[in-house]
Design an enzyme around this catalytic site. Structure first.
Site, PDB file in Angstrom:
ATOM      1  N   SER A   1       0.822  -1.215   0.000  1.00 58.86           N
ATOM      2  CA  SER A   1       0.000   0.000   0.000  1.00 58.86           C
ATOM      3  C   SER A   1       0.863   1.275   0.000  1.00 58.86           C
ATOM      4  O   SER A   1       1.609   1.483  -0.935  1.00 58.86           O
ATOM      5  CB  SER A   1      -0.942  -0.079   1.202  1.00 58.86           C
ATOM      6  OG  SER A   1      -1.883   0.933   1.153  1.00 58.86           O
TER       7      SER A   1
ATOM      8  N   ASP B   1     -10.003  -5.591  -3.578  1.00 53.52           N
ATOM      9  CA  ASP B   1      -9.239  -4.575  -2.852  1.00 53.52           C
ATOM     10  C   ASP B   1      -9.867  -3.221  -3.141  1.00 53.52           C
ATOM     11  O   ASP B   1      -9.813  -2.737  -4.264  1.00 53.52           O
ATOM     12  CB  ASP B   1      -7.782  -4.632  -3.323  1.00 53.52           C
ATOM     13  CG  ASP B   1      -6.874  -3.721  -2.514  1.00 53.52           C
ATOM     14  OD1 ASP B   1      -7.364  -2.728  -1.949  1.00 53.52           O
ATOM     15  OD2 ASP B   1      -5.664  -4.018  -2.458  1.00 53.52           O
TER      16      ASP B   1
ATOM     17  N   HIS C   1      -7.534  -5.663   0.854  1.00 50.80           N
ATOM     18  CA  HIS C   1      -6.308  -4.877   1.016  1.00 50.80           C
ATOM     19  C   HIS C   1      -5.407  -5.348   2.168  1.00 50.80           C
ATOM     20  O   HIS C   1      -4.193  -5.368   2.027  1.00 50.80           O
ATOM     21  CB  HIS C   1      -6.706  -3.412   1.246  1.00 50.80           C
ATOM     22  CG  HIS C   1      -5.617  -2.433   1.011  1.00 50.80           C
ATOM     23  ND1 HIS C   1      -5.106  -2.162  -0.246  1.00 50.80           N
ATOM     24  CD2 HIS C   1      -4.922  -1.633   1.863  1.00 50.80           C
ATOM     25  CE1 HIS C   1      -4.159  -1.245  -0.149  1.00 50.80           C
ATOM     26  NE2 HIS C   1      -4.025  -0.919   1.111  1.00 50.80           N
TER      27      HIS C   1
END
Ligand SMILES: *[C@@H]1O[C@H](CO)[C@@H](O)[C@H](O)[C@H]1NC(C)=O
Ligand SMILES: *[C@@H]1O[C@H](CO)[C@@H](O)[C@H](O)[C@H]1NC(C)=O
Ligand SMILES: *[C@@H]1O[C@H](CO)[C@@H](O)[C@H](O)[C@H]1NC(C)=O
Ligand SMILES: *[C@@H]1O[C@H](CO)[C@@H](O)[C@H](O)[C@H]1NC(C)=O
Ligand SMILES: *[C@@H]1O[C@H](CO)[C@@H](O)[C@H](O)[C@H]1NC(C)=O
Length: 420
Positions: free
Chosen positions: A188, A362, A393
């Site tokens: 991320s 996600d 995620h």
């Protein structure tokens, strides 16, 4: 207050409003003051990793742990954690650098016991380094600024890319003597920082990092599904936001989250509700998220970041998902950049080989945005769609089947990029 109200909603709406209000506050305080033994007298679910620091967790699981403090060229003092050898004491051969995401820390990589990526890589003979971005639990220090000052928190993932990564990665190169052989794995925001770094310093990145693996990579955000996107319309009015959110630390009161994590653990009723909050931000995945992980995760996250980082993400969404530097408004941009709009990060500059792993469910790193990213970077060596429709995620870190669904493939890819 609208925006902070919305943020509160996004992060822990239901836990607070439904549960905490119904509980006597003094009672709650007593519960929070209990020490671990008392809380866990008859509770066999107790997991010490909830209360330990990343290095303590590493040692508890039988590995050697080192901490290294590096100073960035703008004075931040960052703590790197390292697992230099496996459980048999064999020194790792190739450095692997793991970089956490937004509001997280190095602990992310060691919270799943023997299913943690950091431990799996150490067992395989890698020299595992865990980065900590400025402003989080382990990197909340500066050579001359106080964390109480607004100046300290005047950063976003941009500064993490141009100051933190050069400092941390050159330290890893120096200590290991393996310059150019580092495998970079980001999750991320840990990928966003890398894209900033490698697009602005392409030669340095190319001579430092052998391969970059992006787990749920985030640069373009046009197709983001998370409710975080509702923030976007406010994000261009930076001064207004700064006034209401304060331009310092985001959600600085760790107590609220501690309360939540105790709340989630002790009052069995709301476990589900707390989990829903994570799902609401990241995508729903009932099957892969072990309820027992929740208190452990909330014991470490959110680990602190600046409000400016959150605003910077919201701005990207507002600017139709383009990947650009911080927007200070027309006048501010003219002073800062000499143009009325912020410069775009030129992803085509990135010539480090990249490999992206993404998931259909996600809500933050949408597959369409990941494809666009993969077409932009100069050298994408592969894309991997996690073969589970509900994978989200945070599953990249904590899913029950993360080793089977993600890490096995990841390991087979990094093996193709050994020390030269
Ligand atoms: C991981 O730990 C669990 C339970 O502690 C155990 O059942 C499992 O066999 C372990 N897996 C590996 C690969 O060591
Ligand atoms: C924050 O940084 C920006 C850009 O470097 C600068 O223009 C601004 O004055 C800084 N604000 C504070 C409070 O330090
Ligand atoms: C790495 O070593 C070089 C040369 O010895 C030095 O200039 C640099 O400051 C070192 N970097 C770090 C982060 O220790
Ligand atoms: C990047 O570095 C590698 C060696 O590490 C080199 O072979 C390659 O030509 C470099 N690529 C660019 C575009 O600089
Ligand atoms: C982006 O970088 C590429 C490769 O380095 C270059 O060819 C291109 O002109 C750059 N684009 C912009 C808009 O600066």
């Amino acid at each position: 207050m609208l925006v902070s109200g919305l943020l509160v909603y996004i992060f822990f709406d239901t836990c607070l409003s439904l549960e905490i209000n119904e509980i006597n506050k003094d009672e709650l305080f007593n519960i929070i003051s209990l020490n671990d033994q008392e809380t866990c007298k008859n509770d066999c679910d107790f997991n010490p990793d909830e209360y330990l620091t990343a290095p303590q967790i590493i040692r508890r699981h039988g590995y050697v742990s080192e901490s290294h403090v590096v100073e960035t060229s703008d004075g931040f003092l960052l703590t790197l954690h390292r697992i230099p050898a496996n459980r048999n004491g064999e020194i790792g051969k190739q450095p692997v650098f793991l970089q956490h995401g937004l509001l997280s820390s190095s602990a992310d990589w060691v919270l799943s016991a023997n299913k943690s990526l950091a431990f799996i890589l150490s067992d395989l003979g890698y020299d595992v380094w865990l980065g900590n971005a400025r402003g989080n639990t382990y990197s909340r220090a500066h050579a001359f600024l106080s964390p109480d000052s607004a100046k300290f928190w005047n950063f976003s993932f941009h500064e993490m890319g141009i100051y933190d990564l050069p400092a941390m990665l050159s330290h890893v190169s120096n200590i290991t003597g393996k310059e150019g052989d580092i495998i970079y794995i980001g999750h991320s925001m840990g990928t966003t920082m890398f894209f900033v770094y490698a697009s602005l310093f392409p030669e340095i990145a190319n001579s430092t990092v052998r391969l970059m693996v992006g787990l749920a990579p985030v640069a373009y955000t046009s197709h983001i599904k998370s409710p975080i996107r509702y923030l976007a319309p406010w994000a261009n009015d930076f001064e207004w936001l700064a006034k209401y959110l304060g331009i310092k630390e985001f959600l600085p009161d760790g107590k609220i989250m501690k309360l939540l994590s105790y709340g989630c653990e002790l009052f069995k009723i709301d476990k589900r509700i707390c989990k829903e909050v994570i799902f609401a931000v990241c995508g729903f995945d009932e099957d892969q998220f072990d309820d027992k992980m929740l208190p452990v995760v909330l014991g470490h996250d959110p680990a602190g970041s600046s409000t400016k980082t959150i605003i910077h993400y919201a701005q990207e969404i507002y600017h139709e998902g383009d990947f650009m530097e911080f927007d200070y408004g027309v006048d501010g941009n003219l002073i800062q950049y000499g143009t009325t709009t912020p410069p775009l990060y030129n992803l085509t500059n990135i010539n480090v080989p990249t490999y992206f792993m993404y998931a259909e469910n996600d809500w933050l790193a949408n597959p369409i945005d990941v494809y666009r990213l993969a077409r932009k970077v100069a050298k994408n060596v592969g894309l991997y769609d996690v073969p589970l429709k509900t994978f989200n995620h945070v599953d990249f870190l904590w899913a029950r089947d993360a080793p089977k669904l993600v890490y096995n493939k990841l390991v087979s890819v990094i093996k193709l990029f050994p020390v030269e």
